[in-house]
Design a protein around this motif. Structure first.
Motif, PDB file in Angstrom:
ATOM      1  N   ARG A 222       9.148   8.771   4.736  1.00 48.91           N
ATOM      2  CA  ARG A 222       9.371   9.563   5.943  1.00 48.91           C
ATOM      3  C   ARG A 222       8.121   9.444   6.798  1.00 48.91           C
ATOM      4  NH1 ARG A 222       9.706  16.015   5.814  1.00 48.91           N
ATOM      5  NH2 ARG A 222       7.462  15.726   5.555  1.00 48.91           N
ATOM      6  N   LEU A 223       8.311   8.968   8.015  1.00 50.69           N
ATOM      7  CA  LEU A 223       7.227   8.844   8.972  1.00 50.69           C
ATOM      8  C   LEU A 223       7.305   9.984   9.978  1.00 50.69           C
ATOM      9  CD1 LEU A 223       7.782   5.061   9.577  1.00 50.69           C
ATOM     10  CD2 LEU A 223       5.719   5.989   8.558  1.00 50.69           C
ATOM     11  N   THR A 224       6.173  10.532  10.344  1.00 54.92           N
ATOM     12  CA  THR A 224       6.089  11.534  11.398  1.00 54.92           C
ATOM     13  C   THR A 224       5.561  10.865  12.657  1.00 54.92           C
ATOM     14  OG1 THR A 224       5.697  13.310   9.823  1.00 54.92           O
ATOM     15  CG2 THR A 224       5.070  13.729  12.104  1.00 54.92           C
ATOM     16  N   VAL A 225       6.246  11.094  13.771  1.00 49.33           N
ATOM     17  CA  VAL A 225       5.868  10.498  15.050  1.00 49.33           C
ATOM     18  C   VAL A 225       4.868  11.422  15.749  1.00 49.33           C
ATOM     19  CG1 VAL A 225       6.716   9.692  17.287  1.00 49.33           C
ATOM     20  CG2 VAL A 225       8.094   9.339  15.217  1.00 49.33           C
ATOM     21  N   HIS A 226       3.765  10.834  16.209  1.00 51.96           N
ATOM     22  CA  HIS A 226       2.693  11.614  16.832  1.00 51.96           C
ATOM     23  C   HIS A 226       2.687  11.435  18.349  1.00 51.96           C
ATOM     24  CE1 HIS A 226       1.389  12.135  12.729  1.00 51.96           C
ATOM     25  NE2 HIS A 226       1.224  10.835  12.582  1.00 51.96           N
ATOM     26  N   ASP A 227       1.990  12.335  19.039  1.00 54.73           N
ATOM     27  CA  ASP A 227       2.009  12.307  20.499  1.00 54.73           C
ATOM     28  C   ASP A 227       1.217  11.150  21.094  1.00 54.73           C
ATOM     29  OD1 ASP A 227      -0.554  13.147  19.989  1.00 54.73           O
ATOM     30  OD2 ASP A 227      -0.324  15.137  20.881  1.00 54.73           O
ATOM     31  N   ASP A 228       0.479  10.412  20.262  1.00 55.11           N
ATOM     32  CA  ASP A 228      -0.256   9.254  20.770  1.00 55.11           C
ATOM     33  C   ASP A 228       0.541   7.954  20.630  1.00 55.11           C
ATOM     34  OD1 ASP A 228      -0.315   8.865  18.056  1.00 55.11           O
ATOM     35  OD2 ASP A 228      -2.492   8.671  17.881  1.00 55.11           O
ATOM     36  N   GLY A 229       1.816   8.075  20.253  1.00 52.25           N
ATOM     37  CA  GLY A 229       2.674   6.900  20.143  1.00 52.25           C
ATOM     38  C   GLY A 229       2.630   6.207  18.804  1.00 52.25           C
ATOM     39  N   THR A 230       1.961   6.802  17.832  1.00 52.32           N
ATOM     40  CA  THR A 230       1.896   6.230  16.490  1.00 52.32           C
ATOM     41  C   THR A 230       2.811   7.014  15.550  1.00 52.32           C
ATOM     42  OG1 THR A 230       0.037   7.620  15.775  1.00 52.32           O
ATOM     43  CG2 THR A 230      -0.488   5.532  16.890  1.00 52.32           C
ATOM     44  N   ALA A 231       2.987   6.483  14.351  1.00 46.95           N
ATOM     45  CA  ALA A 231       3.733   7.186  13.308  1.00 46.95           C
ATOM     46  C   ALA A 231       3.084   6.876  11.971  1.00 46.95           C
ATOM     47  CB  ALA A 231       5.195   6.765  13.298  1.00 46.95           C
ATOM     48  N   THR A 232       3.031   7.861  11.106  1.00 44.35           N
ATOM     49  CA  THR A 232       2.417   7.677   9.791  1.00 44.35           C
ATOM     50  C   THR A 232       3.236   8.409   8.730  1.00 44.35           C
ATOM     51  OG1 THR A 232       0.990   9.606  10.132  1.00 44.35           O
ATOM     52  CG2 THR A 232       0.067   7.445  10.696  1.00 44.35           C
ATOM     53  N   GLY A 233       3.075   7.956   7.499  1.00 43.42           N
ATOM     54  CA  GLY A 233       3.733   8.629   6.387  1.00 43.42           C
ATOM     55  C   GLY A 233       3.369   7.967   5.076  1.00 43.42           C
ATOM     56  N   ARG A 234       3.741   8.625   3.978  1.00 40.03           N
ATOM     57  CA  ARG A 234       3.537   8.084   2.632  1.00 40.03           C
ATOM     58  C   ARG A 234       4.883   7.814   1.978  1.00 40.03           C
ATOM     59  NH1 ARG A 234      -1.212   8.043  -0.132  1.00 40.03           N
ATOM     60  NH2 ARG A 234      -3.024   8.975   0.915  1.00 40.03           N
ATOM     61  N   PHE A 235       4.889   6.795   1.129  1.00 43.17           N
ATOM     62  CA  PHE A 235       6.089   6.494   0.361  1.00 43.17           C
ATOM     63  C   PHE A 235       6.288   7.561  -0.709  1.00 43.17           C
ATOM     64  CE2 PHE A 235       5.050   2.496   2.307  1.00 43.17           C
ATOM     65  CZ  PHE A 235       6.294   1.963   2.632  1.00 43.17           C
ATOM     66  N   THR A 236       7.547   7.832  -1.019  1.00 40.64           N
ATOM     67  CA  THR A 236       7.862   8.902  -1.964  1.00 40.64           C
ATOM     68  C   THR A 236       7.767   8.455  -3.417  1.00 40.64           C
ATOM     69  OG1 THR A 236      10.229   8.379  -2.028  1.00 40.64           O
ATOM     70  CG2 THR A 236       9.471   9.891  -0.281  1.00 40.64           C
ATOM     71  N   GLY A 237       7.956   7.162  -3.667  1.00 39.83           N
ATOM     72  CA  GLY A 237       7.982   6.669  -5.042  1.00 39.83           C
ATOM     73  C   GLY A 237       9.376   6.646  -5.633  1.00 39.83           C
ATOM     74  N   ASP A 238      10.398   7.107  -4.898  1.00 42.06           N
ATOM     75  CA  ASP A 238      11.775   7.059  -5.394  1.00 42.06           C
ATOM     76  C   ASP A 238      12.201   5.614  -5.636  1.00 42.06           C
ATOM     77  OD1 ASP A 238      13.433   9.918  -4.594  1.00 42.06           O
ATOM     78  OD2 ASP A 238      11.462   9.575  -3.703  1.00 42.06           O
ATOM     79  N   ARG A 239      12.864   5.382  -6.747  1.00 44.56           N
ATOM     80  CA  ARG A 239      13.332   4.031  -7.062  1.00 44.56           C
ATOM     81  C   ARG A 239      14.742   3.845  -6.511  1.00 44.56           C
ATOM     82  NH1 ARG A 239      10.883   1.811 -12.709  1.00 44.56           N
ATOM     83  NH2 ARG A 239       8.735   2.499 -12.367  1.00 44.56           N
ATOM     84  N   ILE A 240      14.801   3.614  -5.218  1.00 41.80           N
ATOM     85  CA  ILE A 240      16.088   3.449  -4.565  1.00 41.80           C
ATOM     86  C   ILE A 240      16.056   2.193  -3.695  1.00 41.80           C
ATOM     87  CG2 ILE A 240      16.402   5.944  -4.474  1.00 41.80           C
ATOM     88  CD1 ILE A 240      15.951   5.664  -1.413  1.00 41.80           C
ATOM     89  N   GLY A 241      17.228   1.737  -3.345  1.00 41.93           N
ATOM     90  CA  GLY A 241      17.326   0.601  -2.443  1.00 41.93           C
ATOM     91  C   GLY A 241      18.596   0.679  -1.621  1.00 41.93           C
ATOM     92  N   TYR A 242      18.496   0.277  -0.381  1.00 39.54           N
ATOM     93  CA  TYR A 242      19.652   0.150   0.502  1.00 39.54           C
ATOM     94  C   TYR A 242      19.810  -1.322   0.882  1.00 39.54           C
ATOM     95  CZ  TYR A 242      20.475   5.127   1.598  1.00 39.54           C
ATOM     96  OH  TYR A 242      20.801   6.455   1.534  1.00 39.54           O
ATOM     97  N   MET A 243      21.009  -1.680   1.323  1.00 41.20           N
ATOM     98  CA  MET A 243      21.207  -3.010   1.888  1.00 41.20           C
ATOM     99  C   MET A 243      20.366  -3.135   3.153  1.00 41.20           C
ATOM    100  SD  MET A 243      25.341  -3.113   1.655  1.00 41.20           S
ATOM    101  CE  MET A 243      26.162  -2.409   0.220  1.00 41.20           C
ATOM    102  N   LEU A 244      19.817  -4.329   3.357  1.00 40.35           N
ATOM    103  CA  LEU A 244      19.069  -4.577   4.577  1.00 40.35           C
ATOM    104  C   LEU A 244      19.983  -4.502   5.790  1.00 40.35           C
ATOM    105  CD1 LEU A 244      16.792  -7.522   3.454  1.00 40.35           C
ATOM    106  CD2 LEU A 244      15.952  -5.442   4.561  1.00 40.35           C
ATOM    107  N   ALA A 245      19.453  -3.973   6.893  1.00 35.96           N
ATOM    108  CA  ALA A 245      20.179  -4.004   8.159  1.00 35.96           C
ATOM    109  C   ALA A 245      20.562  -5.453   8.467  1.00 35.96           C
ATOM    110  CB  ALA A 245      19.308  -3.435   9.270  1.00 35.96           C
ATOM    111  N   ARG A 246      21.741  -5.649   9.019  1.00 35.74           N
ATOM    112  CA  ARG A 246      22.235  -7.013   9.211  1.00 35.74           C
ATOM    113  C   ARG A 246      21.239  -7.908   9.961  1.00 35.74           C
ATOM    114  NH1 ARG A 246      28.093  -6.944   8.712  1.00 35.74           N
ATOM    115  NH2 ARG A 246      28.522  -5.352   7.132  1.00 35.74           N
ATOM    116  N   PRO A 247      20.608  -7.437  11.066  1.00 34.29           N
ATOM    117  CA  PRO A 247      19.649  -8.323  11.756  1.00 34.29           C
ATOM    118  C   PRO A 247      18.388  -8.619  10.938  1.00 34.29           C
ATOM    119  CG  PRO A 247      20.457  -6.615  13.246  1.00 34.29           C
ATOM    120  CD  PRO A 247      20.894  -6.223  11.865  1.00 34.29           C
ATOM    121  N   HIS A 248      18.121  -7.830   9.882  1.00 37.43           N
ATOM    122  CA  HIS A 248      16.949  -8.060   9.043  1.00 37.43           C
ATOM    123  C   HIS A 248      17.298  -8.801   7.748  1.00 37.43           C
ATOM    124  CE1 HIS A 248      13.930  -4.910  10.831  1.00 37.43           C
ATOM    125  NE2 HIS A 248      14.455  -5.720  11.737  1.00 37.43           N
ATOM    126  N   GLU A 249      18.561  -9.197   7.599  1.00 37.76           N
ATOM    127  CA  GLU A 249      18.979  -9.877   6.378  1.00 37.76           C
ATOM    128  C   GLU A 249      18.283 -11.227   6.222  1.00 37.76           C
ATOM    129  OE1 GLU A 249      20.337  -9.924   3.646  1.00 37.76           O
ATOM    130  OE2 GLU A 249      21.809  -8.341   3.463  1.00 37.76           O
TER     131      GLU A 249
END
Length: 376
Positions: A222-249
């Protein structure tokens, strides 16, 4: 079963799924999942996918299947389960995600009453209906890439009594018409955060997605969007996977043939890449490479350049062969070394920064720690 077996099974599912926000449990109890699976789904059968039809197994067994906390694949290589002539080989291209993962994503996103949410990947429409139950139809926007899936999902959602804003198109472009959003939640994986998502979320809003790649290693963040146009976050460590978005396949893989090149002893046993975090680290090192496993270890093939690396066991351990302009195994070993020197921490030790200039990188421990750029 009781006079209303679906309601009883929904209740059992809802109480079995861990949630932080009880409002999501109410949504699980209210939304009939059977409306979103159509007349058939695929289930694994050896190396193939077997279609299972409601009319064949009967209504009682069908409902038991529907309300398992399971991901049901609904499309293989563009063919829906109801249209499949029999068992099929190939990669899943759409599914109904297991309810506990949907709940995990929505909890993680920090969604609250009154929030406006953009969902990337309508799929069957089940998660869209859960959002509608919680937030109200006017606050839910959902984009689906596949026109056939989008039409079927719209029918499912309307049958369930909801009318959110449904769009067909490239979800990586978001939907400017509904911005600014309090949260974007993606039910597909991406190789990097699309700039449009960053621009369409309010300051302090969130982007919840899985970062994946062509080795199919993934991490939930989960990334938090900041007022300076950036976003930051940490990975949760959950062992999950989704299919890649079609344009990123992944594009078609170059044919692998063992080519002459550099040979040297390997510093790492390739079996290390069986570890969830180690494979994620390897993917950071070689983001345009695919990973295959063999009885002799692993094969890496870089889709962009045709570079190759493959391992084989020798009397003294492992050796690696490398061919092409990229030394793939060198890059993987350097990345794994940095990870191991930090104590080989779990994936939750990694974080991500999206900069206002569009560059993105994943870092270890702290934003100033070792970092790797994503292939934007």
């Amino acid at each position: 079963m009781t006079a209303d077996p679906a309601r009883r099974l929904r209740h059992a599912l809802a109480v079995s799924v861990p949630v932080e926000d009880p409002a999501w449990r109410d949504a699980l109890e209210a939304v009939p999942r059977e409306l979103f699976l159509g007349e058939a789904v695929f289930r694994p059968s050896g190396v193939q996918w077997e279609p299972v039809h409601r009319r064949t197994v009967g209504q009682e067994e069908w409902l038991r299947l529907v309300y398992q906390d399971t991901t049901w694949v609904t499309q293989i290589e563009g063919v829906t389960a109801v249209d499949a002539p029999g068992p099929m080989a190939g990669r899943p291209t759409s599914s109904s995600t297991l309810p506990s993962l949907i709940m995990r994503m929505l909890d993680l996103a920090g969604i609250r009453d009154g929030d406006r949410v953009l969902e990337i990947g309508t799929g069957t429409g089940y998660s869209t209906a859960l959002l509608c139950h919680r937030l109200g139809d006017k606050n839910v926007y959902s984009v689906e890439y596949d026109p056939g899936l989008a039409a079927a999902a719209a029918d499912h959602i309307h049958t369930a009594g909801h009318s959110p804003t449904l769009l067909t198109g490239d979800g990586l472009a978001g939907h400017r018409g509904g911005a600014e959003y309090d949260a974007i939640v993606a039910t597909c994986a991406v190789r990097y955060i699309p700039p449009a998502w960053l621009h369409q979320v309010r300051d302090g809003g969130t982007i919840t997605t899985t970062i994946s790649g062509w080795m199919l290693a993934s991490g939930l963040i989960r990334l938090t969007v900041h007022d300076d146009g950036t976003a930051t976050g940490r990975f949760t460590g959950d062992r999950i996977g989704y299919m890649l978005a079609r344009p990123h396949e992944r594009p078609p893989r170059p044919t692998f043939r063992r080519r002459p090149g550099q040979t040297r002893p390997a510093r790492f046993d390739p079996g290390l890449l069986d570890d969830w975090t180690a494979q994620f680290v390897a993917q950071l090192a070689a983001p345009s490479a695919e990973l295959m496993t063999t009885s002799d270890g692993v094969i890496l093939v870089d889709v962009a350049t045709g570079s190759q690396a493959w391992t084989e066991i020798t009397g003294d351990g492992w050796q690696v062969h490398q061919h092409g302009p990229l030394r793939l195994w060198d890059a993987v070993e350097d990345c794994l070394t940095a990870w191991q020197e930090a104590g080989a921490p779990p994936q939750s030790a990694f974080g991500m920064t999206v900069n206002h200039d569009g560059t993105q990188h994943i870092w270890l421990s702290e934003p100033t720690g070792p970092s790797w750029n994503l292939p934007v």
